[in-house]
Scaffold this active site. Structure first.
Site, mmCIF file in Angstrom:
data_model
loop_
_atom_site.group_PDB
_atom_site.id
_atom_site.type_symbol
_atom_site.label_atom_id
_atom_site.label_comp_id
_atom_site.label_asym_id
_atom_site.label_seq_id
_atom_site.Cartn_x
_atom_site.Cartn_y
_atom_site.Cartn_z
ATOM 1 N N TYR A 1 0.923 -1.064 -0.121
ATOM 2 C CA TYR A 1 -0.027 -0.223 -0.023
ATOM 3 C C TYR A 1 0.736 1.304 -0.140
ATOM 4 O O TYR A 1 0.471 2.459 0.619
ATOM 5 C CB TYR A 1 -1.109 0.140 1.287
ATOM 6 C CG TYR A 1 -1.796 -1.260 1.408
ATOM 7 C CD1 TYR A 1 -2.998 -1.361 0.496
ATOM 8 C CD2 TYR A 1 -1.507 -2.506 1.913
ATOM 9 C CE1 TYR A 1 -3.519 -2.697 0.403
ATOM 10 C CE2 TYR A 1 -2.244 -3.516 2.009
ATOM 11 C CZ TYR A 1 -3.001 -3.580 1.394
ATOM 12 O OH TYR A 1 -4.288 -5.133 1.189
ATOM 13 N N HIS A 2 2.000 1.022 -0.651
ATOM 14 C CA HIS A 2 2.940 2.263 -0.729
ATOM 15 C C HIS A 2 2.953 2.692 -2.068
ATOM 16 O O HIS A 2 3.838 3.459 -2.565
ATOM 17 C CB HIS A 2 4.407 1.779 -0.256
ATOM 18 C CG HIS A 2 4.318 1.628 1.410
ATOM 19 N ND1 HIS A 2 5.358 1.125 2.082
ATOM 20 C CD2 HIS A 2 3.489 1.755 2.213
ATOM 21 C CE1 HIS A 2 5.016 0.828 3.171
ATOM 22 N NE2 HIS A 2 3.890 1.266 3.419
#
Length: 577
Positions: A508-509
């Protein structure tokens, strides 16, 4: 009122607010300036700054700008304070995997077949993430051209409100010892700094397991100068286009939950007033395109008109740090812990871990039901998932007493792109990350996984291993879970490169889509357009540190102060004239 007297009055009122800020930190009453768009937003309003997105960067930015300007924040989601226990550490997975229509987490699936999630809540990703807080590398700060002392001060501003030292217990201690045993040294103890070796980072969970988020940074805001509309979905940025002059942003159109459209305009009294996109790596490039800023041919294909600026780099350079995990069933009880420790080796991968989170079978089935519904909407096949459900119940039962270790590839060079799927800003665009397209990324994954296997097999970690089980043997467990929609290969257990490809997940980066030097300049102003900036992770060429949330919040504060300085200098010059 004389300008200098006005400034003195404003400084005094800000100081009084900060000294008595506790009256605004009572989450039960919530902030007086936060309102539902459907019940409170007028049809037309005017502000000095309009911030699109009350997320990780947007809250820090808006709180700062409100010290000397009127600010409107438009957040498409609700408030984390409406259900405060949902953000407690024990409810982490339930909140994160909740994909109902009004949930804080919006499921999307990349074209690579990887499940992702977008935040739709005030505070953004800080409401959903694993809480790890770590600053960017010194080299990263130097490359951006940021002023180091101002960066440090902006980090400290964030840390005063919402960062804590985690309580390291049994499983995390064994994880630290295992990392050190296999050579991820030295041990750097507790630090926010990004340093090679093994370290304990900060956390946004307090000692009672309560999450603190970017929304807490709004406690710094001047309540007389800021307005936050919740459930306000921005549909379009408005521009003035006169003759041969550059297009200039002058407002936005947003819709409330009743389907009513509202217009917010920039106040006309200052040439420095701006619209600022802080909607995240997915929504910021999407909204630029929907507003007519993007590749002209692609916009024409979707009927977006008028085309304000043919900008082919909008949506390009999309990147996500690929993650691969190993789940480790334990014979010993394990504490509930999220990311607290980071292994930072000299090769291009980071290693983190957590333990003891409970996942109910009903929650898993609900999540995968949402996945199937989304696949049907996207008109994609669902057969890939069906073969996993037979083993799902058995494997999920094991996860309640287990540790997990993950590797995240640092600064991946594989890149993708984002395109419109339709013209509804609430729907997910089409996103391709091209995970492990480049051999260097794949090599870093193999090194990261190899290190994890060594940690699992280390003497220091042995207390949490069943007799006879090896780190390599545990790879089969993940292969049997529906963690993505990618095909499995029979040689994955024997070929770590294939295992990396088959079991890739997101951490989720994701970032890119409005990158510095390509879509925005070094001051985050959109190239070719006046009065419009983008300040969020979509501008990053690569993601900072082991986990980016610290730097994204810092950037909101850093740029907010820079914008206010520009504003003050402009007003002083105007006064002198």
């Amino acid at each position: 009122m004389d300008f200098h007297i006005f400034r003195l009055f404003r400084l005094i009122s800000v100081a009084v607010f900060i000294l008595h800020g506790s009256c605004y930190s009572d989450k039960a009453g919530y902030y007086s300036f936060s309102k539902d768009a459907a019940t409170s937003a007028p049809m037309l309003s005017h502000f000095d700054y309009i911030v699109i997105g009350g997320g990780t960067a947007g809250c820090a930015l808006a709180a700062t700008l409100s010290q000397n300007a009127t600010v409107l924040v438009l957040e498409r989601g609700g408030s984390p304070y409406d259900n405060p226990t949902a953000t407690d550490i024990g409810n982490f997975l339930h909140t994160f995997l909740n994909t109902t229509p009004n949930s804080w987490s919006q499921l999307f699936i990349s074209e690579d077949g990887v499940f992702n999630s977008r935040a739709r809540v005030l505070g953004g990703g800080t409401v959903l993430n694993a809480g790890f807080y770590s600053r960017a590398e010194d080299d990263y700060v130097a490359e951006t051209g940021w002023v180091r002392e101002e960066v440090a001060a902006a980090y400290e501003w964030v840390e005063k409100k919402l960062v804590f030292q985690p309580q390291i217990k049994g499983w995390q201690t064994a994880f630290i010892d295992g990392l050190l045993e296999v050579g991820v040294t030295p041990y750097n103890g507790f630090t926010y700094e990004h340093v090679h070796g093994t370290k304990v980072g900060g956390t946004i969970f307090d000692p009672d397991g309560r999450r603190h988020t970017a929304a807490n940074l709004l406690e710094y805001a001047d309540p007389q100068m800021i307005t936050v509309y919740l459930h306000a979905s921005v549909h379009k940025i408005l521009f003035t286009t006169t003759g041969n002059m550059r297009p200039k942003a002058n407002g936005v159109i947003f819709r409330d939950t009743n389907g009513v459209f509202h217009t917010a305009k920039l106040a006309a009294h200052s040439a420095l007033n701006e619209v600022i996109l802080s909607a995240g790596a997915i929504a910021s490039p999407q909204l630029l395109m929907l507003s007519g800023v993007g590749p002209a041919s692609h916009l024409a294909d979707h009927g977006v008109e008028p085309v304000i600026l043919d900008q082919p780099m909008v949506g390009q350079g999309m990147c996500d740090n690929p993650m691969n995990a190993v789940l480790i069933p334990s014979p010993e009880p394990v504490e509930v812990s999220l990311a607290q420790v980071a292994g930072i080796p000299h090769f291009g991968s980071y290693i983190e871990g957590g333990s003891g989170l409970s996942v109910s079978i009903s929650l898993w089935h609900s999540f995968y039901g949402a996945v199937i519904n989304l696949l049907n909407e996207m008109k994609l096949p669902t057969k890939t998932l069906s073969r996993f459900f037979k083993l799902l119940d058995l494997r999920v039962n094991v996860t309640t007493q287990a540790g997990r270790m993950v590797q995240k590839v640092d600064w991946p060079i594989s890149r993708g792109h984002l395109e419109l799927r339709n013209t509804n800003p609430d729907d997910n665009p089409s996103v391709t990350f091209n995970y492990y397209q480049e051999q260097e990324d794949l090599n870093n994954c193999v090194e990261g996984l190899s290190t994890i296997i060594k940690v699992i097999d280390s003497k220091k970690y042995s207390k949490y291993m069943f007799p006879g089980v090896t780190g390599r043997g545990l790879l089969d467990f993940i292969l049997g879970l529906p963690i993505n929609l990618r095909p499995r290969h029979i040689n994955s257990l024997f070929d770590l490169k294939q295992y990396c490809k088959d079991t890739v997940m997101t951490i989720y980066h994701y970032h890119g889509g409005c990158q510095v030097g390509k879509v925005v300049d070094n001051d985050y102003k959109v190239l070719g357009i006046d009065a419009l900036r983008v300040i969020d992770a979509s501008t990053f060429l690569k993601t900072p540190g082991t986990n980016p949330q610290a730097t994204i919040m810092m950037l909101g504060r850093y740029m907010g102060l820079k914008i206010l300085r520009e504003r003050a200098e402009f007003l002083e010059t105007k006064e002198e004239l």
